[in-house]
Motif scaffolding. Structure first.
Motif, PDB file in Angstrom:
ATOM      1  N   UNK A 126       0.828  -1.203   0.000  1.00  0.00           N
ATOM      2  CA  UNK A 126       0.000   0.000   0.000  1.00  0.00           C
ATOM      3  C   UNK A 126       0.868   1.261   0.000  1.00  0.00           C
ATOM      4  N   UNK A 127       1.982   1.206   0.692  1.00  0.00           N
ATOM      5  CA  UNK A 127       2.904   2.351   0.651  1.00  0.00           C
ATOM      6  C   UNK A 127       3.442   2.562  -0.749  1.00  0.00           C
ATOM      7  N   UNK A 128       3.841   1.462  -1.386  1.00  0.00           N
ATOM      8  CA  UNK A 128       4.408   1.562  -2.734  1.00  0.00           C
ATOM      9  C   UNK A 128       3.367   2.064  -3.730  1.00  0.00           C
ATOM     10  N   UNK A 129       2.139   1.551  -3.621  1.00  0.00           N
ATOM     11  CA  UNK A 129       1.105   1.980  -4.558  1.00  0.00           C
ATOM     12  C   UNK A 129       0.755   3.451  -4.358  1.00  0.00           C
ATOM     13  N   UNK A 130       0.637   3.885  -3.113  1.00  0.00           N
ATOM     14  CA  UNK A 130       0.309   5.290  -2.852  1.00  0.00           C
ATOM     15  C   UNK A 130       1.390   6.215  -3.406  1.00  0.00           C
ATOM     16  N   UNK A 131       2.651   5.835  -3.220  1.00  0.00           N
ATOM     17  CA  UNK A 131       3.750   6.671  -3.714  1.00  0.00           C
ATOM     18  C   UNK A 131       3.747   6.717  -5.238  1.00  0.00           C
ATOM     19  N   UNK A 132       3.511   5.580  -5.856  1.00  0.00           N
ATOM     20  CA  UNK A 132       3.548   5.532  -7.321  1.00  0.00           C
ATOM     21  C   UNK A 132       2.341   6.248  -7.919  1.00  0.00           C
ATOM     22  N   UNK A 133       1.185   6.137  -7.251  1.00  0.00           N
ATOM     23  CA  UNK A 133      -0.017   6.795  -7.753  1.00  0.00           C
ATOM     24  C   UNK A 133       0.142   8.315  -7.727  1.00  0.00           C
ATOM     25  N   UNK A 134       0.860   8.819  -6.733  1.00  0.00           N
ATOM     26  CA  UNK A 134       1.033  10.270  -6.623  1.00  0.00           C
ATOM     27  C   UNK A 134       2.220  10.777  -7.431  1.00  0.00           C
ATOM     28  N   UNK A 135       3.173   9.896  -7.750  1.00  0.00           N
ATOM     29  CA  UNK A 135       4.390  10.361  -8.419  1.00  0.00           C
ATOM     30  C   UNK A 135       4.941   9.275  -9.338  1.00  0.00           C
ATOM     31  N   UNK A 136       4.183   8.916 -10.360  1.00  0.00           N
ATOM     32  CA  UNK A 136       4.657   7.888 -11.284  1.00  0.00           C
ATOM     33  C   UNK A 136       3.643   7.506 -12.340  1.00  0.00           C
ATOM     34  N   UNK A 137       2.397   7.350 -11.923  1.00  0.00           N
ATOM     35  CA  UNK A 137       1.404   6.840 -12.858  1.00  0.00           C
ATOM     36  C   UNK A 137       1.147   7.807 -14.011  1.00  0.00           C
ATOM     37  N   UNK A 138       1.263   9.107 -13.779  1.00  0.00           N
ATOM     38  CA  UNK A 138       0.957  10.074 -14.831  1.00  0.00           C
ATOM     39  C   UNK A 138       1.878   9.910 -16.041  1.00  0.00           C
ATOM     40  N   UNK A 139       3.107   9.469 -15.799  1.00  0.00           N
ATOM     41  CA  UNK A 139       4.070   9.305 -16.896  1.00  0.00           C
ATOM     42  C   UNK A 139       4.116   7.867 -17.410  1.00  0.00           C
ATOM     43  N   UNK A 140       3.240   7.011 -16.896  1.00  0.00           N
ATOM     44  CA  UNK A 140       3.346   5.586 -17.195  1.00  0.00           C
ATOM     45  C   UNK A 140       3.200   5.269 -18.677  1.00  0.00           C
ATOM     46  N   UNK A 141       2.259   5.903 -19.341  1.00  0.00           N
ATOM     47  CA  UNK A 141       2.048   5.592 -20.766  1.00  0.00           C
ATOM     48  C   UNK A 141       3.296   5.885 -21.586  1.00  0.00           C
ATOM     49  N   UNK A 142       3.981   6.965 -21.275  1.00  0.00           N
ATOM     50  CA  UNK A 142       5.147   7.359 -22.063  1.00  0.00           C
ATOM     51  C   UNK A 142       6.414   6.628 -21.648  1.00  0.00           C
ATOM     52  N   UNK A 143       6.493   6.180 -20.388  1.00  0.00           N
ATOM     53  CA  UNK A 143       7.776   5.710 -19.879  1.00  0.00           C
ATOM     54  C   UNK A 143       7.794   4.238 -19.465  1.00  0.00           C
ATOM     55  N   UNK A 144       6.686   3.514 -19.612  1.00  0.00           N
ATOM     56  CA  UNK A 144       6.669   2.156 -19.053  1.00  0.00           C
ATOM     57  C   UNK A 144       7.615   1.197 -19.750  1.00  0.00           C
ATOM     58  N   UNK A 145       8.061   1.520 -20.969  1.00  0.00           N
ATOM     59  CA  UNK A 145       9.017   0.658 -21.675  1.00  0.00           C
ATOM     60  C   UNK A 145      10.461   1.128 -21.524  1.00  0.00           C
ATOM     61  N   UNK A 146      10.688   2.197 -20.800  1.00  0.00           N
ATOM     62  CA  UNK A 146      12.027   2.741 -20.594  1.00  0.00           C
ATOM     63  C   UNK A 146      12.781   1.841 -19.613  1.00  0.00           C
ATOM     64  N   UNK A 147      13.709   1.054 -20.136  1.00  0.00           N
ATOM     65  CA  UNK A 147      14.396   0.075 -19.297  1.00  0.00           C
ATOM     66  C   UNK A 147      15.177   0.731 -18.165  1.00  0.00           C
ATOM     67  N   UNK A 148      15.961   1.725 -18.488  1.00  0.00           N
ATOM     68  CA  UNK A 148      16.780   2.374 -17.467  1.00  0.00           C
ATOM     69  C   UNK A 148      15.945   3.237 -16.542  1.00  0.00           C
ATOM     70  N   UNK A 149      14.844   3.790 -17.044  1.00  0.00           N
ATOM     71  CA  UNK A 149      14.018   4.683 -16.246  1.00  0.00           C
ATOM     72  C   UNK A 149      13.279   3.998 -15.125  1.00  0.00           C
ATOM     73  N   UNK A 150      13.077   2.673 -15.245  1.00  0.00           N
ATOM     74  CA  UNK A 150      12.434   1.900 -14.189  1.00  0.00           C
ATOM     75  C   UNK A 150      11.127   2.569 -13.754  1.00  0.00           C
ATOM     76  N   UNK A 151      10.281   2.885 -14.740  1.00  0.00           N
ATOM     77  CA  UNK A 151       9.080   3.677 -14.469  1.00  0.00           C
ATOM     78  C   UNK A 151       7.819   2.840 -14.365  1.00  0.00           C
TER      79      UNK A 151
END
Length: 454
Positions: free
Chosen positions: A204-229
């Protein structure tokens, strides 16, 4: 006082857990139970990484239950025998459990129902606990399941999932029920050194953090190997420390292209579960046979497992798997395509290795993703081959991912890190890294000829 049993399986959480809620609502007292199943170890699925993560999850679940006045009861042995024995001891009338899709789970469920009913007790199996929609909830007009993802996704999107349930405020466990011993991560040997922590609180901690600071860029960055997005939530979905239903609701509330892309990935998980529910044999047999005459090449397969194929992006992915017990999704596609289509080695060899290491490895997602990439599953382009050099230039253009996981190449600058065999003179001689195990052209030609395309 009436008593029920909440049998935890792949739903190790107190938030949004229909099994726990139904058990609590249906009786005065409830035994929250987890059985460390001997059959899982006997079948070879008790991998160290999953065993260590499970220990974290059970400790976290026990803590959450104790905060609510309860505790987790742990038993070891045959699930059916242990549940029935405890039901008699606690005089439990009802047993609640989440539905599962594997053939193993179905056989266990049938045995448990028969044994309980012969003793005057009832088994309640709850759908939409480990998936958003139950397998079979959406089906095409003329078949028992969808065989292609896109039409499944279109239908899946039109069905409103159930509303997430809150965590219970109070859990009352009958007196006299022995707790049993929780397993400890520290007692597990052979664990990947970089394995993440497990448990509902961590999830739940990980999901809350990612939802607030990660999911918005997911479509553009989910295949970025080094970006670990990516979200890195797959282990928590596998063990059920997070509810896929709650994740979808909260992502949709967030909104945006990134959240939509994330929901689509959760749907892929539901898709694979409904395929395996309808075709349990797909865990070990081709879903759509291509009549492959797979090669047996132990030396090349070993090089693949060890991350020594000579193709740095493939090797980086395999080394990430060994170190973390997890691999970036784009890396999984590249490693799978290389084994099955460039080396033309049976997908089951790769699936078995992944199950030995992946903390999120399960029958539905692991086996059917392997079949997809091998072209024996639901992929509508079965002869597609992912070129590791083209993929590396696209998804790791400056080589940061490779340099992170293949330290032999750390001093090779820029995109040249993807083709170290092209380095000249002392630059190549000073690197302890193998040449490619096979030429890409040779591998492609062999595969297409085997499939009858050339």
């Amino acid at each position: 006082m009436t008593v029920s049993i909440a049998l935890f399986t792949a739903d190790l959480r107190v938030h949004d857990n229909p099994v726990l809620r139904a058990a609590l609502d249906g009786a005065d007292e409830t035994v929250p139970l987890f059985v460390l199943d001997d059959a899982v170890r006997a079948a070879g699925f008790d991998a160290p990484n999953r065993r260590a993560f499970l220990a974290d999850c059970l400790a976290s679940l026990d803590e959450a239950l104790r905060e609510r006045g309860g505790r987790l009861v742990v038993r070891r042995g045959d699930v059916v025998g242990e549940v029935c024995r405890l039901a008699r001891q606690a005089e439990a009338r009802d047993v609640h459990v989440a539905a599962d899709v594997s053939g193993f789970a179905h056989r266990r469920e049938d045995r448990l129902r028969t044994e309980l009913e012969s003793d005057g007790r009832r088994l309640h199996v709850h759908d939409a606990v480990t998936t958003v929609l139950a397998p079979g909830e959406v089906v095409p007009a003329d078949r028992d399941h969808f065989a292609v993802f896109t039409p499944y996704f279109r239908r899946w999107e039109t069905v409103a999932p159930r509303r997430p349930l809150g965590a219970p405020r109070r859990v009352r466990v009958p007196d006299g029920v022995r707790e049993g011993e929780l397993p400890a991560r520290s007692a597990v040997s052979g664990v990947s050194p970089g394995l993440a922590r497990g448990g509902e609180q961590e999830g739940r901690r990980r999901f809350a953090a990612w939802l607030s600071d990660g999911v918005d860029a997911y479509e553009d960055r989910h295949d970025d190997l080094a970006g670990d997005a990516t979200s890195r939530l797959s282990p928590h979905l596998h063990f059920g420390t997070l509810s896929p239903t709650e994740l979808v609701h909260r992502a949709r509330e967030r909104g945006g292209a990134g959240a939509d892309a994330f929901v689509r990935q959760v749907c892929w998980r539901d898709f694979h579960h409904q395929v395996l529910a309808a075709r349990p044999q797909a865990a070990r047999e081709d879903y759509r046979t291509r009549h492959d005459g797979w090669r047996r090449d132990d030396e090349a397969a070993d090089a693949w497992r060890e991350g020594r194929t000579g193709y740095p992006v493939v090797d980086a992915a395999m080394r990430q798997l060994a170190h973390e017990g997890w691999m970036h999704n784009r890396g999984r596609l590249l490693a799978g395509s290389f084994l099955t289509k460039t080396l033309y080695v049976d997908w089951r060899v790769g699936a078995r290795h992944f199950l030995e290491l992946l903390v999120d490895g399960d029958m539905a997602n692991n086996q059917l993703n392997w079949q997809w990439v091998a072209g024996t599953g639901t992929d509508t382009r079965p002869n597609r081959v992912l070129n590791p050099l083209t993929q590396a230039k696209r998804f790791d253009p400056d080589g940061a991912y490779v340099r992170r996981w293949v330290p032999e190449l750390a001093d090779v600058e820029g995109g040249a890190v993807h083709t170290p065999w092209k380095l000249a003179g002392l630059d190549r001689a000073g690197i302890d890294y193998p040449d490619p195990v096979v030429g890409l052209g040779e591998g492609l030609d062999r595969f297409l000829r085997a499939r009858g395309v050339r």
